[in-house]
Design an enzyme around this catalytic site. Structure first.
Site, PDB file in Angstrom:
ATOM      1  CD  GLU A 123      11.502   3.471  -6.237  1.00 56.33           C
ATOM      2  OE1 GLU A 123      11.323   4.379  -5.416  1.00 56.33           O
ATOM      3  OE2 GLU A 123      11.952   3.668  -7.377  1.00 56.33           O
ATOM      4  CE  LYS A 154       8.801   5.018  -8.057  1.00 59.22           C
ATOM      5  NZ  LYS A 154       8.680   6.461  -7.893  1.00 59.22           N
TER       6      LYS A 154
END
Ligand code: 13P
Length: 338
Positions: free
Chosen positions: A180, A222
């Site tokens: 992420e 992500k």
């Protein structure tokens, strides 16, 4: 020759499903305390367990949620409904349990206002323990701040390197890594500045993943959606967000990656869904899905407000939002369904 692990592949296949995405319920103790303060609830081990039990025991949540990211404390808790271990409660709904493994942010030395994520020391051993408790995937979050001088090359490179080391360790232990790199929404920047920073962060990340031998077929990215800063005053359409976001992703993310699961990053639930829906009107080599925290939870959290009597209404609210988000992932969401 890359060896494809069957174990990792099974987890990916359980998570990358059309019409379903990930519920991020992994707020740190500090963050959940802030969310609870908004609704006048004290954050205690019991109230946190109770709230997360509410989320995961929502009837038919597994129709729209294929994975849940838990905080370390929750992974070891038992549901307040039937005393089932929380990871088992998730699995009983056909939801893969996962765990946030980073240890949060610290200031990067000699860099004005930039941050680096901690948590690599002892990670291999922690992953072994998390797996025993039922975690099949993990998450590590980096953040990048947009200003006239940031994100700097140094912050981009060090964060990419650490994210790749984390991802390699996860795969070694049979755990699917969610990577992420979040370019924060905070600020007065334009959508173009967000695109530039997001492109630089993701590009460096995939170089680092390659250097560390990470198997791209078994990673979930992500990212943030490409949007203007929340203090910019700019108004954008879902089509503009989709165009800018997809351009960045096509330039930087290999088609080998099976799933891109966006964070909501402070966008409203309806904006997050409208933007995801617009992206799913276009062709892309990856499953364009979601891993929302606030956008999935915030309406249900406010309906619950810490009161036992609101439990069912809060679950219905979560179910409704998850259904809409599942539709957005298929490109079938419409604002009049809100
Ligand atoms: P938000 O969707 O609220 O940004 O949370 C996603 C997340 O997991 C942040 O790390």
């Amino acid at each position: 020759m890359t060896i494809i692990s069957q174990e990792l592949q099974q987890t990916i296949e359980a998570m990358a499903v059309r019409g379903k995405g990930i519920l991020a319920a992994d707020e740190s103790s500090k963050t959940i305390a802030k969310r609870f303060a908004d609704i006048g609830v004290d954050s205690t081990e019991t109230s946190r367990c109770n709230y997360r039990s509410l989320l995961l025991s929502t009837p038919h949540l597994g129709d729209f949620i294929s994975g849940v990211i838990l905080f370390e404390e929750t992974l070891g808790q038992h549901s307040s409904v039937d005393h089932m271990p929380i990871p088992q409660l998730a699995a009983s709904q056909n939801i893969v349990p996962g765990i946030k493994v980073d240890k949060g942010l610290t200031e990067l030395a000699n860099c004005l206002g930039e941050q680096v994520t901690q948590g690599l020391d002892g990670l291999r051993e922690r992953l072994v323990d998390y797996k025993k408790l039922g975690a099949r995937f993990a998450k590590w979050r980096n953040v990048y701040h947009i200003s006239s001088r940031t994100p700097s090359r140094r912050a981009i490179d060090i964060n990419a390197e650490m994210l790749a080391r984390y991802a390699a360790l996860c795969q070694e232990q049979g755990i699917v890594p969610i990577v992420e790199p979040e370019v924060l929404i905070n600020g007065t920047h334009s959508i173009e500045q967000c695109a530039e920073a997001t492109e630089a962060a993701i590009q460096a990340l995939f170089h680092a993943l390659y250097r560390h031998g990470v198997v791209l077929e078994q990673v979930i990215l992500k990212p943030n959606m490409v949007v203007p800063g929340n203090e910019s005053g700019a108004v954008v359409t879902p089509e503009q967000v989709a165009e800018q976001t997809l351009r960045v992703l096509r330039r930087t993310v290999p088609a080998a990656v099976p799933m891109i699961a966006f964070l909501s990053g402070g966008l409203s639930p309806s904006d997050s869904d409208a933007y995801l829906n617009a992206m799913n009107q276009q062709n892309a080599p990856w499953l364009l899905s979601y891993s929302y925290g606030r956008a999935l939870q915030q309406e249900a959290l406010h309906v619950w407000a810490g009161k036992e009597g609101n439990w069912k209404a809060a679950q219905e609210t979560l179910h409704h939002r998850a259904r809409l988000t599942g539709l957005a992932q298929k490109g079938e969401y419409r604002a009049d369904m809100e």
